[in-house]
Structure formats: structure tokens, C-alpha cells
Write a protein that holds these residues in place. Structure first.
Motif, PDB file in Angstrom:
ATOM      1  N   GLU A 116       7.716   5.116  -4.865  1.00  0.00           N
ATOM      2  CA  GLU A 116       6.810   6.006  -5.370  1.00  0.00           C
ATOM      3  C   GLU A 116       5.846   5.595  -6.360  1.00  0.00           C
ATOM      4  O   GLU A 116       4.720   6.067  -6.280  1.00  0.00           O
ATOM      5  N   ASP A 117       6.224   4.545  -6.775  1.00  0.00           N
ATOM      6  CA  ASP A 117       4.962   3.849  -7.995  1.00  0.00           C
ATOM      7  C   ASP A 117       4.283   2.778  -7.323  1.00  0.00           C
ATOM      8  O   ASP A 117       3.472   2.084  -8.031  1.00  0.00           O
ATOM      9  N   SER A 118       4.384   2.653  -6.103  1.00  0.00           N
ATOM     10  CA  SER A 118       3.645   1.393  -5.230  1.00  0.00           C
ATOM     11  C   SER A 118       2.272   1.815  -5.136  1.00  0.00           C
ATOM     12  O   SER A 118       1.792   3.099  -4.941  1.00  0.00           O
ATOM     13  N   ALA A 119       1.538   0.660  -4.907  1.00  0.00           N
ATOM     14  CA  ALA A 119       0.083   1.098  -4.497  1.00  0.00           C
ATOM     15  C   ALA A 119      -0.209   1.468  -3.130  1.00  0.00           C
ATOM     16  O   ALA A 119       0.825   1.140  -2.317  1.00  0.00           O
ATOM     17  N   PRO A 120      -1.041   2.105  -2.651  1.00  0.00           N
ATOM     18  CA  PRO A 120      -1.404   2.544  -1.440  1.00  0.00           C
ATOM     19  C   PRO A 120      -1.202   1.795  -0.316  1.00  0.00           C
ATOM     20  O   PRO A 120      -0.576   1.817   0.613  1.00  0.00           O
ATOM     21  N   THR A 121      -1.853   0.462  -0.705  1.00  0.00           N
ATOM     22  CA  THR A 121      -1.859  -0.668   0.204  1.00  0.00           C
ATOM     23  C   THR A 121      -0.304  -1.178   0.681  1.00  0.00           C
ATOM     24  O   THR A 121      -0.210  -1.487   1.813  1.00  0.00           O
ATOM     25  N   GLU A 122       0.520  -0.921  -0.107  1.00  0.00           N
ATOM     26  CA  GLU A 122       2.002  -1.379   0.067  1.00  0.00           C
ATOM     27  C   GLU A 122       2.531  -0.081   1.117  1.00  0.00           C
ATOM     28  O   GLU A 122       3.760  -0.435   1.536  1.00  0.00           O
TER      29      GLU A 122
END
Length: 363
Positions: A116-122
Motif C-alpha cells: 500500500e505504501d509502494s510507489a506506483p511503478t512497483e
């Protein structure tokens, strides 16, 4: 992100060597470790968003989640080992499974928090384009992970095999008391009673109730109620809605043994509504189909409400990336006391999947 903690001099050398071994993947860690050792402190690494993208092997595989903290792997292995060698409450299979599940659930929640806290690219594999109705190969449902094992000898299929239709359901029969105290709720009918008929045939002592406010239906295998389950007791143009706790009280039911539902997107709202229910009103086991099609129609062709309109708090800031609302939904399961014990992806539509949820009171 790093935290400081005092260590004895005998452990400083070992900590520096740990930092040296991680030099190739985290250069900043070795520098910080050397500086802090000189000041009498040791470095403890805490994963941050920036570290998520750096934990990939050159070949593209993922390094285990504990790679950033070498000592945590041994701790987790020790905990799992104790479940097998010294299970709580004696050497009983279900006690071992519950112990194992407790650890797996803890790790699962940490993984979802990181996602949930990841960057969109991940999270690009969960991103749906403007012209797509759903992602292929059930990809978003990879985030629904069972953390408790429903024993195969106790899995029971109700309805036709999945190769014939998508109306069948799996349930964990060992988590239900099929006697005089057995109470089954079926939410959503559309005048289809295959599930109720077969359950009544298998378990005639079970009390079965079907709820649907969209029409007047009936079947001798169940007691039909022209009522929908909702957040509050209210009558609307769409029909009468009642809380689970209200329905239980009116029917004189102490515990709902099993709740089955296929309510075409309203499942997203259902679990949020259940947060307002007391724990003893939450069914011991839930069979639910989840949908992630951008446009979903009911059997009559009517367009159903969108999930993000039914459960806006789960979709806040999602930007058409299914990882966000699904991760949040699993957190809601956890908050309600449920664990995923089974998943069956719908072979008739890659936008739907069946889940078995068992409440921790039944484990």
C-alpha cells in the motif's frame, strides 16, 4: 529510514560485518554503520519505501522480505519451528495450524502495508488502463493469500464443478457444527436456490435463511426474507435493509454458522458495514465472490453500482490500481477477525474469485 540503539562493544564488530556484507546492495548502510560504531551506537535497518525498489535480484527475482534484516530470518524460522515441535495447547493438528497461521498472518499484514505504501511503478502489474474492463489472468487476486489451511478432507463442494458453472461453492465443513445449532444465511438470491437445496439435503438439521430485497421468492429448503443486509435498519425505494445483528435478534439466532453471498459488487460495502457489528454478530465462516470488473451487470443486464462508489474509503487515491483497494480490504478482513483459507478463481470470468473466510473464533 534508520533507528539508533546502544550495543555492547562485543557486538559492534559483528554489526559492522553485517553492514559490510550488505555493502553491494546498500552502500549507505555501510557508511552509516561505520560512523555509528565509532560513536558507540549500532545501526538497525528499518525498511522504507526507497528500499523496496532496491531489493531485487539482478535476474528479476525478489529477495526474501527479511534480507534487509539478517537476524529476523532466524527469528521467524524459530517461531515456525516451535509451532511444529511445541504447539500450543498440546500436539493437536489444529493447534499447530493456528500457530503457523498466526505467524503467516502477521507477515502477510506487513507485506500488504508495504504494498500500500509502494510507489506506483512497483505496482504496475495491478494498474488497469482507461480502455480496460478488467486485468487478465486474475492478476489482482494474487493479493488474496490464504494464511490458514482448510484440511482437504474437510473441504466440501456445494453445487456443480467449476468446469460446468460458476455457481458452486467450497466450504470448510470442520468449522461448522452441523447440528441443531447450525444456522446458515444466504445473502442474494435472484430466485436461485441451488445452494440452499443442496445444503438442506446434506444437513437437514441446519436452519437456513435467504435474504434478498429485490423480489418475492420462495423455496421449501429455506425461509425467505424480502430483506437485504445493510449498515442500518431502514426502508428505501430499493427495499428493506437490516443489520446482521438486528436479523439475528429477530430470528432468535445466537451464532451464524455460515454466510454465503454473491451480491455483485456489494461485497465491497458489506465488509465495511460489518465493522459496525459486534463480534458475536459476525458469521463464523463466509463464502463470498469478489468482483473487480470496471463495469458489472446483473443477470438482467442492469449495470451494478461501482465498487468505488460503494466503498469509497477503500478506493481513496487508488488511481485505477487494484492493489490499493484489495490490500485495504484484506486489512478489513483482519480487523474483523477473518482469515482467508481458500481461493478459487472463477474460470468463467477473470474478474471474479471465490473466497472462504473463517473467523478466528472458529480456528
Amino acid at each position: 529510514m534508520h533507528q539508533l540503539r546502544k550495543h555492547s562493544s562485543s557486538s559492534k564488530a559483528r554489526l559492522v560485518m553485517m553492514a559490510v556484507r550488505s555493502f553491494t546492495t546498500r552502500k549507505s548502510t555501510i557508511i552509516a554503520a561505520l560512523v555509528l560504531t565509532m560513536t558507540g551506537c549500532a545501526l538497525v535497518s528499518v525498511p522504507s519505501r526507497d528500499m523496496i525498489s532496491s531489493t531485487r535480484e539482478p535476474a528479476g527475482g525478489m529477495i526474501p522480505f527479511w534480507a534487509s534484516a539478517p537476524s529476523s530470518k532466524a527469528d521467524i524460522v524459530d517461531r515456525y519451528t516451535r509451532c511444529l515441535t511445541r504447539p500450543p495447547s498440546g500436539a493437536v493438528m489444529y493447534n499447530t495450524e493456528r500457530c503457523w497461521s498466526d505467524i503467516s498472518t502477521e507477515i502477510y499484514m506487513d507485506v500488504l502495508a508495504r504494498i500500500e505504501d509502494s510507489a506506483p511503478t512497483e505496482l504496475s502489474r495491478f494498474q488497469i488502463a482507461e480502455n480496460q474492463l478488467y486485468l487478465p489472468n486474475w492478476q489482482p487476486f494474487d493479493l488474496f493469500k490464504p494464511t490458514y489451511e482448510c484440511n482437504a478432507m474437510d473441504l466440501l463442494r456445494i453445487g456443480e464443478p467449476s468446469r460446468k458453472s460458476d455457481s458452486g461453492k467450497w466450504l470448510c465443513s470442520d468449522k461448522i457444527e452441523f447440528g441443531n445449532k447450525c444456522v446458515i444465511f444466504s445473502v442474494g438470491s435472484n430466485n436461485q436456490f441451488d445452494f440452499e437445496v443442496e445444503m438442506h439435503g446434506h444437513f437437514p438439521k441446519c436452519e437456513i435463511h435467504t435474504f434478498d430485497c429485490t423480489g418475492d421468492f420462495s423455496n421449501p429448503s429455506t425461509t425467505f426474507h424480502r430483506t437485504c443486509v445493510g449498515r442500518e435498519d431502514v426502508k428505501t425505494e430499493k427495499g428493506a435493509f437490516k443489520r446482521l445483528s438486528t436479523i439475528k435478534k429477530e430470528l432468535g439466532v445466537n451464532t451464524v454458522s455460515l454466510l454465503k453471498m454473491d451480491i455483485e459488487n456489494f461485497e465491497w460495502q458489506f465488509f465495511l458495514d460489518m465493522l459496525d457489528e459486534p463480534e458475536d454478530s459476525r458469521p463464523m465462516q463466509i463464502l463470498v465472490e469478489f468482483h473487480i470488473r470496471m463495469e458489472l451487470h446483473d443477470p438482467t443486464g442492469k449495470l451494478m453500482p461501482y465498487p468505488w462508489d460503494l466503498a469509497p474509503t477503500l478506493f481513496e487515491g487508488w488511481n485505477r490500481n487494484w492493489a490499493i483497494p484489495i490490500a485495504r480490504m484484506v486489512k478489513v478482513f483482519h480487523q474483523l477477525g477473518y482469515r482467508i483459507v481458500w481461493q478459487e478463481r472463477n474460470r468463467w470470468g477473470e474478474f471474479a474469485t471465490e473466497l472462504i473466510l473463517v473467523h478466528q473464533r472458529a480456528l
